[in-house]
Design an enzyme around this catalytic site. Structure first.
Site, PDB file in Angstrom:
ATOM      1  N   GLU A  58      -1.237  16.055   5.598  1.00  0.00           N
ATOM      2  CA  GLU A  58      -2.073  15.624   4.459  1.00  0.00           C
ATOM      3  C   GLU A  58      -1.213  15.467   3.210  1.00  0.00           C
ATOM      4  O   GLU A  58      -0.370  16.320   2.914  1.00  0.00           O
ATOM      5  CB  GLU A  58      -3.189  16.631   4.201  1.00  0.00           C
ATOM      6  CG  GLU A  58      -4.333  16.477   5.175  1.00  0.00           C
ATOM      7  CD  GLU A  58      -5.506  17.385   4.855  1.00  0.00           C
ATOM      8  OE1 GLU A  58      -5.496  18.061   3.815  1.00  0.00           O
ATOM      9  OE2 GLU A  58      -6.451  17.415   5.674  1.00  0.00           O
ATOM     10  N   ASP A 209      -8.704  -9.678   1.810  1.00  0.00           N
ATOM     11  CA  ASP A 209      -8.825  -8.975   3.092  1.00  0.00           C
ATOM     12  C   ASP A 209      -8.181  -9.869   4.152  1.00  0.00           C
ATOM     13  O   ASP A 209      -8.788 -10.819   4.628  1.00  0.00           O
ATOM     14  CB  ASP A 209     -10.304  -8.714   3.403  1.00  0.00           C
ATOM     15  CG  ASP A 209     -10.492  -7.970   4.713  1.00  0.00           C
ATOM     16  OD1 ASP A 209      -9.541  -7.946   5.531  1.00  0.00           O
ATOM     17  OD2 ASP A 209     -11.590  -7.437   4.942  1.00  0.00           O
ATOM     18  N   THR A 235      -5.772  -5.003   8.808  1.00  0.00           N
ATOM     19  CA  THR A 235      -5.571  -4.163   9.989  1.00  0.00           C
ATOM     20  C   THR A 235      -4.214  -4.525  10.566  1.00  0.00           C
ATOM     21  O   THR A 235      -3.699  -5.626  10.351  1.00  0.00           O
ATOM     22  CB  THR A 235      -6.656  -4.409  11.045  1.00  0.00           C
ATOM     23  OG1 THR A 235      -6.884  -5.804  11.137  1.00  0.00           O
ATOM     24  CG2 THR A 235      -7.943  -3.716  10.698  1.00  0.00           C
TER      25      THR A 235
END
Ligand code: DSN
Length: 429
Positions: A58, A209, A235
């Protein structure tokens, strides 16, 4: 049956080994035409299956909340550096688990709840996170949707292209804080310059996008939106041919907010094994051979669109500039729905997905359209000739859809074709 190379590493789980073997066989003996899929390299798969899956990390390189991250930091920095270099960006965040996470993180970073976002209509090619009523995004932010122009019968101007007059008019009327360019089912080049001009006219931020076209951009087969957009999301597993996941590029001025929105805003521990695989894919995409690949994807899609048109299908927007073709099935057969076409083609060994077309009278679950893409089978080595053959096989299967013998015959032809274009040939036992 052939088996996948990973089988050798899985102990005491015959059920999963069996299922992986069956999926290995399915992917390699049938045609993969889903526009958002690809065949990754063995290197990408190996990194995804690496020891990094064991590590919690993290935070960000140099600022982790767990110990033992010196090497992980180097890996994530390498991924960020390669990605910035690939697209010419100031800053990269490689932690988003998916494109949806990446998009929502951008909204969280740059907007307040209730702010207005202007994006493409879902039923005309937009993504769920572009404000679908089914997505939580529409409950937090106020979406206004632009559309595509009406279909015409003029082959020189077929319509179904982004309606920039509509984009500008809606931007002037609603004064969005963010404009989204980019789509999930749209076959034409999306000009980032016009979007930037409209965003500047109304003082909006611009997000591109580029989930579907990220690989085409990296390969130089689609204009790069990075110089024009405040933020670019995508992606990594579609035309970019990396592992399943997302990424964000942004201008330096947004970097801190974007990073905070991904972690701790949206996600906890990053998937460092996937980040290593992303780094591998970014290096692959920087090679000159990747541009040859993406140019071939587009050439194949154009040839596929022409061949499908010769078989009696109408292609939405009159063709394609990218890796996908969207078919309006009604001209081929008024009774044929996208749902039935997808199911019939599955039986025939041709994997596709149903898709709404602009102004579709049928529901998103049924649809009048079918979306196909060339990225995966181009990776497998197919060129224009094979895509003409696939168009013919699709038409044969759909015309003969009530005849089991016809479907079995197409499936045999598909298997024979795939046998000559195995992307993992060196692993087949
Ligand atoms: N909607 C998915 C697709 O294009 O297949 C991506 O999220």
């Amino acid at each position: 049956m052939t088996s996948s190379p990973i089988d050798a590493f899985i102990e005491n789980d015959d059920e999963i080994v069996g299922l992986l073997g069956r999926e290995w066989h399915r992917q390699l003996s049938t045609l993969q035409l889903i526009a958002s899929e690809n065949f990754t390299s063995p290197s990408v798969m190996a990194a995804t299956g690496s020891i990094l899956t064991n590590k919690y990390a993290e935070g960000y390189p140099g600022r982790r909340y767990y110990g033992g991250n010196l090497i992980v930091d180097e890996i994530e920095d390498l991924a960020r550096h390669r990605l910035c270099h690939l697209f010419g960006a100031d800053h990269a965040n490689v932690q988003p688990h998916s494109g949806a996470n990446a998009n929502v993180a951008v909204y969280q970073a740059l907007l307040e709840p209730g702010d207005t976002i202007l994006a493409l209509r879902l039923d005309q090619g937009g993504h769920l996170t572009h404000g679908s009523p089914a997505s939580m995004t529409s409950k937090i932010w106020n979406f206004v949707s632009y559309g595509v122009t009406e279909r015409t019968d003029d082959p020189a101007n077929p319509g179904e292209h982004i309606d920039f007059d509509n984009v500008r008019a809606l931007a002037l009327e609603h004064r969005p804080k963010l404009i989204i360019a980019g789509a999930t089912a749209y076959t034409r080049r999306i000009d980032p310059v016009i979007f930037r001009e409209i965003a500047d006219e109304v003082g909006a931020l611009l997000m591109f996008d580029s989930a579907h076209v990220a690989g085409l951009i990296a390969g130089g087969s689609h204009p790069n939106p990075v110089p024009y957009a405040d933020v670019v999301t995508f992606t990594t597993h579609k035309t970019l041919r990396g592992p399943r996941g997302g990424a964000i590029l942004c201008r330096e001025e947004h970097a801190k907010k974007i990073d905070m929105a991904v972690f701790p805003g949206q996600q906890g521990g990053p998937l460092e094994h996937v980040i290593a695989a992303k780094a591998v894919a970014f290096k692959e995409a920087a090679q000159p051979s990747f541009g040859v690949y993406t140019n071939q994807i587009v050439a194949n899609a154009r040839a596929f669109a022409a061949a499908l048109s010769d078989q009696g299908f109408r292609t939405v927007s009159g063709g394609t500039d990218n890796h996908m073709v969207i078919l309006d099935l009604r001209d081929f057969d008024a009774e044929l729905t996208g749902k039935v076409a997808q199911e019939v083609l599955d039986i025939a060994g041709i994997t596709t997905n149903r898709n709404q077309i602009p102004y579709d009278p049928r529901s998103p679950f049924i649809t009048s359209g079918l979306r196909v893409g060339t990225a995966a089978q181009t990776t497998a080595g197919m060129t224009e000739g094979e895509f003409a053959t696939i168009a013919s096989l699709m038409a044969t299967a759909l015309r003969g859809r009530v005849d089991e013998a016809v479907l079995a015959g197409v499936r045999e032809d598909v298997a024979a074709l795939c046998a000559n274009f195995n992307p993992y040939a060196r692993f087949v036992k």
